[in-house]
Design a protein around this motif. Structure first.
Motif, PDB file in Angstrom:
ATOM      1  N   TYR A   1     -38.118 -81.982 -20.328  1.00 13.04           N
ATOM      2  CA  TYR A   1     -37.999 -80.525 -20.334  1.00 13.04           C
ATOM      3  C   TYR A   1     -39.015 -79.943 -19.351  1.00 13.04           C
ATOM      4  O   TYR A   1     -40.213 -80.216 -19.452  1.00 13.04           O
ATOM      5  CB  TYR A   1     -38.264 -79.974 -21.735  1.00 13.04           C
TER       6      TYR A   1
ATOM      7  N   TYR B   1     -40.590 -76.435 -17.622  1.00 12.87           N
ATOM      8  CA  TYR B   1     -40.760 -75.002 -17.801  1.00 12.87           C
ATOM      9  C   TYR B   1     -41.460 -74.392 -16.594  1.00 12.87           C
ATOM     10  O   TYR B   1     -42.216 -75.062 -15.887  1.00 12.87           O
ATOM     11  CB  TYR B   1     -41.615 -74.700 -19.042  1.00 12.87           C
TER      12      TYR B   1
ATOM     13  N   ASP C   1     -37.197 -85.390 -25.760  1.00 12.66           N
ATOM     14  CA  ASP C   1     -37.185 -85.043 -27.187  1.00 12.66           C
ATOM     15  C   ASP C   1     -36.941 -86.238 -28.096  1.00 12.66           C
ATOM     16  O   ASP C   1     -36.683 -86.078 -29.282  1.00 12.66           O
ATOM     17  CB  ASP C   1     -36.153 -83.938 -27.466  1.00 12.66           C
TER      18      ASP C   1
ATOM     19  N   ARG D   1     -35.707 -81.475 -30.300  1.00 15.68           N
ATOM     20  CA  ARG D   1     -34.846 -80.878 -29.273  1.00 15.68           C
ATOM     21  C   ARG D   1     -34.795 -79.362 -29.446  1.00 15.68           C
ATOM     22  O   ARG D   1     -34.849 -78.606 -28.469  1.00 15.68           O
ATOM     23  CB  ARG D   1     -33.443 -81.463 -29.352  1.00 15.68           C
TER      24      ARG D   1
ATOM     25  N   LYS E   1     -38.249 -77.806 -28.251  1.00 14.52           N
ATOM     26  CA  LYS E   1     -38.449 -77.802 -26.800  1.00 14.52           C
ATOM     27  C   LYS E   1     -37.437 -76.906 -26.099  1.00 14.52           C
ATOM     28  O   LYS E   1     -37.766 -76.264 -25.094  1.00 14.52           O
ATOM     29  CB  LYS E   1     -38.394 -79.239 -26.267  1.00 14.52           C
ATOM     30  N   SER E   2     -36.241 -76.815 -26.629  1.00 12.72           N
ATOM     31  CA  SER E   2     -35.238 -75.919 -26.036  1.00 12.72           C
ATOM     32  C   SER E   2     -35.600 -74.461 -26.250  1.00 12.72           C
ATOM     33  O   SER E   2     -35.255 -73.598 -25.433  1.00 12.72           O
ATOM     34  CB  SER E   2     -33.857 -76.195 -26.639  1.00 12.72           C
ATOM     35  N   SER E   3     -36.330 -74.172 -27.347  1.00  8.38           N
ATOM     36  CA  SER E   3     -36.655 -72.785 -27.670  1.00  8.38           C
ATOM     37  C   SER E   3     -37.626 -72.158 -26.673  1.00  8.38           C
ATOM     38  O   SER E   3     -37.766 -70.935 -26.634  1.00  8.38           O
ATOM     39  CB  SER E   3     -37.236 -72.694 -29.087  1.00  8.38           C
TER      40      SER E   3
ATOM     41  N   ARG F   1     -37.130 -72.333 -23.550  1.00  7.58           N
ATOM     42  CA  ARG F   1     -36.231 -71.993 -22.437  1.00  7.58           C
ATOM     43  C   ARG F   1     -36.580 -72.762 -21.152  1.00  7.58           C
ATOM     44  O   ARG F   1     -37.111 -72.178 -20.194  1.00  7.58           O
ATOM     45  CB  ARG F   1     -36.225 -70.492 -22.170  1.00  7.58           C
ATOM     46  N   PRO F   2     -36.319 -74.053 -21.127  1.00  6.55           N
ATOM     47  CA  PRO F   2     -36.604 -74.831 -19.907  1.00  6.55           C
ATOM     48  C   PRO F   2     -35.807 -74.321 -18.717  1.00  6.55           C
ATOM     49  O   PRO F   2     -34.663 -73.871 -18.871  1.00  6.55           O
ATOM     50  CB  PRO F   2     -36.185 -76.259 -20.289  1.00  6.55           C
TER      51      PRO F   2
ATOM     52  N   LEU G   1     -33.727 -79.697 -16.806  1.00  8.25           N
ATOM     53  CA  LEU G   1     -34.031 -80.981 -17.405  1.00  8.25           C
ATOM     54  C   LEU G   1     -34.052 -82.029 -16.306  1.00  8.25           C
ATOM     55  O   LEU G   1     -33.171 -82.045 -15.443  1.00  8.25           O
ATOM     56  CB  LEU G   1     -32.990 -81.367 -18.463  1.00  8.25           C
TER      57      LEU G   1
END
Length: 346
Positions: A143, A145, A300, A307, A310-312, A314-315, A318
């Motif tokens: 991930y 950012y 993840d 998952r 880490k998605s929260s 906002r990557p 990937l």
């Protein structure tokens, strides 16, 4: 000197990864244009004991094998050494699969031979070498950012993270962060055990996509974290500890893996302090990594709850990873490798 064969020329000898191997691995990883979080000596070393990692040099390539789940795999693709050519890579991969097949066949798991954590860059190198009948499957990716967004937590998509950080600061006015120090290690290890026990209870029965229990993964992570804490300075890691009053409630360690990307290797906080995870992540990025455009927090592990977390954040993207297997036309007997029982924490 690491030898890939014993004196009779038949059995591969795989050696544990030691701190003295750091210059060799650093040079190989530095030559990569697009590293993933797994491609650093620090990351490789700290997972040495949990994943039972060993390495050998074959055909002008450095090969890292993993034996932590009982079978024998390549943790990552063979890393090219200076002067390595396509023919060397082909021969290296064939020999690596012969070594893995010989070991795994004894357990009835010859199908388990594989190369894991293959980046797009190294997959292209393997494909370009030609002459190999490969199958490729997707693996959990890193991930990535935007660093400034992780520092400021601005925008509607990160509103809940910003509020959690603010809540922690308001409810704990005596909080403060300090550069990581050896004196913090005992408290960090106590917190680490607390983190593991709480996670095991909160996620009882959780499994990842490979049907491995998250409790098993947390135990491996705990061992890796202890190795990082013990050797953080020798590994070149940068760290920060979070306190409320005189109580340590969080710690984090990271490193730069490219001129444009910092990797957060470890982050642990006390779950009883709401917003501490959001605060330590943002503050660590602000204090130490603001000059790097991107922040890499790894993959993840195929765990749904990780998952989601880490998605929260906002990557922006990937970084793909793959698993590669070699389709062998016929089984050829090769004596199994000699894997020494050696203390990895040396």
């Amino acid at each position: 000197m690491i030898q890939s064969e014993d004196p009779d020329g038949h059995r591969a000898i795989l050696a544990p990864i030691q701190l003295t191997d750091k210059p060799h691995f650093d040079a190989l990883f530095a030559a990569l244009a697009q590293p993933i979080s797994d491609y650093s000596f620090a990351n490789t070393f700290i997972w040495g004991a949990p994943l039972k990692l060993y390495w050998a040099r074959l055909h002008r390539h450095t090969c890292v094998f993993a034996n932590g789940t009982g079978d024998l795999t390549l943790l990552m693709p063979p890393l090219p050494e200076p002067g390595a050519a396509d023919a060397d890579l082909r021969d290296c991969i064939r020999d690596c699969f012969d070594i893995m097949d010989a070991y795994n066949a004894k357990l009835g798991h010859r199908h388990a031979s594989r190369i894991e954590y293959v980046s797009d860059e190294l997959l292209e190198h393997i494909s370009a070498a030609g002459g190999l009948n490969l199958t490729v499957a997707p693996f959990a990716g890193d991930y990535i950012y935007d660093m400034n967004k992780m520092i400021n937590l601005d925008g509607g998509a990160l509103k809940s993270k910003r509020h959690a950080r603010g809540k922690f600061m308001r409810e704990n006015p005596d909080h403060h962060a300090e550069p990581f120090d050896d004196a913090h290690i005992p408290a960090c290890k106590a917190l680490l055990n607390q983190w593991r026990d709480h996670g095991d209870a909160a996620h009882l029965g959780e499994i990842n996509e490979e049907q491995t229990g998250s409790d098993v993964l947390r135990q491996r992570d705990t061992l890796a974290c202890c190795a990082a804490l013990d050797q953080w300075h020798a590994l070149g890691l940068t760290g920060m500890s979070l306190f409320v009053g005189d109580q340590l409630i969080g710690f984090t360690l990271g490193e730069a893996i490219s001129p444009t990307q910092a990797s957060i290797v470890i982050e642990k906080t006390d779950h009883r302090y709401d917003g501490s995870a959001q605060f330590i992540f943002s503050e660590f990025c602000r204090r130490y990594w603001s000059t790097y455009p991107e922040c890499n927090v790894g993959d993840d592990w195929g765990i749904p709850s990780l998952r989601f977390t880490k998605s929260s954040y906002r990557p922006t993207r990937l970084l793909s990873k793959h698993t590669v297997t070699l389709v062998q036309p016929a089984q050829v007997f090769v004596p199994a490798p000699v894997i020494p029982a050696t203390n990895h924490a040396a």
